[in-house]
Design a protein around this motif. Structure first.
Motif, PDB file in Angstrom:
ATOM      1  N   ALA A  92       0.832  -1.202   0.000  1.00  0.00           N
ATOM      2  CA  ALA A  92       0.000   0.000   0.000  1.00  0.00           C
ATOM      3  C   ALA A  92       0.866   1.250   0.000  1.00  0.00           C
ATOM      4  CB  ALA A  92      -0.921  -0.010   1.216  1.00  0.00           C
TER       5      ALA A  92
ATOM      6  N   GLN B 100      -4.813   6.491   4.541  1.00  0.00           N
ATOM      7  CA  GLN B 100      -5.390   5.625   3.512  1.00  0.00           C
ATOM      8  C   GLN B 100      -5.020   4.168   3.751  1.00  0.00           C
ATOM      9  OE1 GLN B 100      -3.803   7.715   0.146  1.00  0.00           O
ATOM     10  NE2 GLN B 100      -5.843   8.288  -0.569  1.00  0.00           N
ATOM     11  N   THR B 101      -3.743   3.931   4.087  1.00  0.00           N
ATOM     12  CA  THR B 101      -3.314   2.560   4.368  1.00  0.00           C
ATOM     13  C   THR B 101      -4.138   1.964   5.484  1.00  0.00           C
ATOM     14  OG1 THR B 101      -1.111   3.404   3.943  1.00  0.00           O
ATOM     15  CG2 THR B 101      -1.264   1.147   4.723  1.00  0.00           C
TER      16      THR B 101
ATOM     17  N   MET C 127       0.053   5.322  -0.995  1.00  0.00           N
ATOM     18  CA  MET C 127      -1.040   5.658  -0.086  1.00  0.00           C
ATOM     19  C   MET C 127      -0.493   6.347   1.155  1.00  0.00           C
ATOM     20  SD  MET C 127      -3.718   2.567   0.011  1.00  0.00           S
ATOM     21  CE  MET C 127      -4.476   1.866  -1.418  1.00  0.00           C
TER      22      MET C 127
END
Lengths: 279, 284
Positions: free
Chosen positions: B166, B175-176, B171
């Motif tokens: 990710a 977001q991860t 990201m």
């Protein structure tokens, strides 16, 4: 009155030895510590007896659950499900009502030449009735642990035993059982700690305290009612239980080391204390 | 005279029994209010324990460690009293700033009348609801700590490679966390969470100890031979009532077990685990 005098008077109060009257006014810290400690005798009694009888029954149950024939497997499965699937609290209530309903009978029998008179009335008392419930309950929980361990005995070990011509009872005694114990021990240690904590529930079950010979929580509750201050007796109970937990971890840790003594250090299973709140 | 079937039909539908049946709703309400709240608390605690900011991390860890470290039901008995007194005390300091008498008078905890929570003249049901929500809050705190511990472990069990991938796609941390870590952690959390769920079910009879009129209370009142809540004269039938409760709990745990095993199957779909791989192979 000195603290030493208090210990002499109340140290064994929960067994009915010593001063009969509980302190009523001017309750000192020493009296609280001694009497609650005296009540701990009962908690330890319930814990030790339930565990030591329960161990053997649990092994039998685990073997039963792992057995092929349905008429052995099903009863073991149901027993484990009933005792693990319902709250211990309800089990206590139910067992008490059931024992009270039993007809009053006296049975006499001889063990090692000593005449023992047993009465069904005893079952309605905490020392036998509550012990029975705890015994059955811990057996069910421990059996599930042992069953899980029995299922994860490495296949290679059993194949090696076969190759050496070790079979049947001998294989169980020398290979399967020790490995099961080794695998189950960390979880079983937590179960033992948990059982000792569960002995406090006896106070809330219906089993009456005979002549004010109660367990630790009984005296703690007595002091909380007398002094109107729950912030002293209950922490004393908590401290006693912390100490008890330490002792159990020491003892079971020693057994764990013995069970793992043939393994290289990194393959050994460590004990981890994972507290659990309610059963 | 009525025959047995009719007699039971009559007996089990009298007014007191309907109150008994209603108390089952109290148990369900407790469970279904507590479970999401505890899960939210636990999620908060687990996320906080992973935070890069030190004070938040410490707070999250302290919460889980504190509740789990205190032994036994003493927590339940204690916490409700402490919470009750804390609320009344804070209202007291706001509403009655010029109150001169001490608040602790021996056994009694005395605050001014305006600070009584709920107010002294409020109807009975307000008191009962208030007590119920105190209990729910206590349960949520305790079980939140359990959930927090499970979720923290689950977050660590998500394969590191997944998170690194990710990050490699650019990201951000947030977001991860939300797109990769959270969707994947549930399958690792599920065994622990189902355990907590089972413990929660079995903890519900303790409501009785908190002085709430739950199923244990009614079973004792209805089964006992002569009680204030139930006038019908009969011998001691408490055993049968408790047997009913036992069967209720057994059914409840059995249904939960089945539902949870289905959920495990559902969540294993598309996961980087052995169970997920098996499902994929079976479908292909």
């Amino acid at each position: 009155m000195s603290c030493w005098q208090t210990i002499q008077d109340y140290g064994l109060r929960s067994l009915g030895i010593g001063e009969r009257l509980l302190p009523r006014s001017d309750i000192t810290l020493c009296e609280q510590v001694v009497l609650i400690g005296s009540g701990m005798i009962w908690n330890v009694y319930f814990g030790i007896l339930a565990l030591s009888f329960g161990f053997f029954f649990a092994v039998a149950l685990a073997m039963g659950k792992a057995a092929k024939p349905w008429f052995i497997r099903k009863p073991a499965e149901w027993f484990i499900f009933v005792f693990r699937g319902s709250p211990l609290f309800i089990q206590f209530f139910m067992a008490y009502e059931a024992f009270v309903m039993l007809p009053r009978l006296g049975v006499e029998f001889e063990v090692f030449g000593i005449l023992i008179e047993a009465e069904t009335r005893w079952l309605a008392r905490a020392w036998l009735g509550a012990l029975m419930v705890l015994f059955l309950n811990t057996s069910a929980y421990a059996a599930e642990i042992f069953y899980g361990a029995l299922r994860s005995v490495p296949r290679g070990d059993l194949e090696a035993a076969d190759a050496y011509g070790i079979t049947g009872w001998k294989r169980f005694r020398r290979i399967t059982f020790p490995t099961t114990m080794r695998l189950a021990w960390p979880a079983y240690t937590n179960e033992a700690i948990f059982l000792f904590h569960a002995t406090t529930l006896i106070f809330f079950s219906s089993f009456p305290a005979f002549q004010q010979r109660g367990d630790a929580l009984y005296y703690a509750n007595y002091f909380a009612d007398r002094t109107f201050n729950p912030f002293i007796p209950y922490p004393i109970v908590a401290l006693y239980f912390v100490a008890l937990t330490m002792c159990i971890i020491l003892l079971f840790g020693a057994i764990n080391r013995r069970l793992n003594r043939h393994l290289p250090a990194e393959a050994r299973q460590r004990l981890r204390y994972r507290p659990n709140l309610i059963r | 005279m009525l025959d047995t079937g009719q007699w039971f039909a009559c007996y089990l539908t009298n007014g007191a029994h309907f109150l008994f049946y209603q108390s089952f709703l109290v148990v369900f309400a407790l469970i279904f209010v507590t479970a999401p709240t505890a899960l939210a608390f636990g999620f908060g605690a687990a996320a906080a324990s992973r935070s890069p900011i030190l004070p938040i991390r410490l707070l999250g860890k302290l919460y889980t460690a504190m509740v789990r470290g205190v032994p036994d039901i003493a927590f339940f008995l204690f916490f409700v009293i402490v919470l009750d007194q804390l609320i009344e005390y804070s209202v007291h300091t706001i509403r009655c700033p010029d109150w001169s008498e001490p608040i602790y008078q021996g056994a009694n905890f005395l605050v001014c009348d305006a600070a009584r929570v709920p107010p002294g003249n409020s109807p009975q049901w307000v008191h009962e609801t208030y007590n119920f929500f105190l209990a729910v809050f206590t349960y949520a705190i305790v079980f939140g700590a359990f959930c927090g511990n499970v979720l923290f472990g689950a977050m660590r069990a998500v394969p590191r490679a997944q998170l690194e991938t990710a990050e490699a796609y650019g990201m951000s941390r947030r977001q991860t966390f939300w797109r990769v870590l959270v969707p994947q952690m549930w399958i690792y959390a599920l065994p622990g969470l189902s355990n907590v769920w089972m413990i929660l079910i079995k903890a519900t009879p303790l409501l009785f100890l908190l002085g709430i009129e739950d199923i244990v209370y009614w079973a004792r009142e209805l089964g006992g031979s002569r009680t204030s809540a139930y006038q019908y004269p009969h011998p001691d039938w408490r055993f049968w009532y408790f047997l009913g409760l036992l069967v209720f709990y057994l059914c409840f745990t059995r249904v939960s077990e089945i539902a949870l095993s289905r959920l495990t199957r559902r969540l294993s779909r598309g996961q980087a685990t052995m169970a997920g791989e098996d499902l994929r192979k079976a479908a292909a």
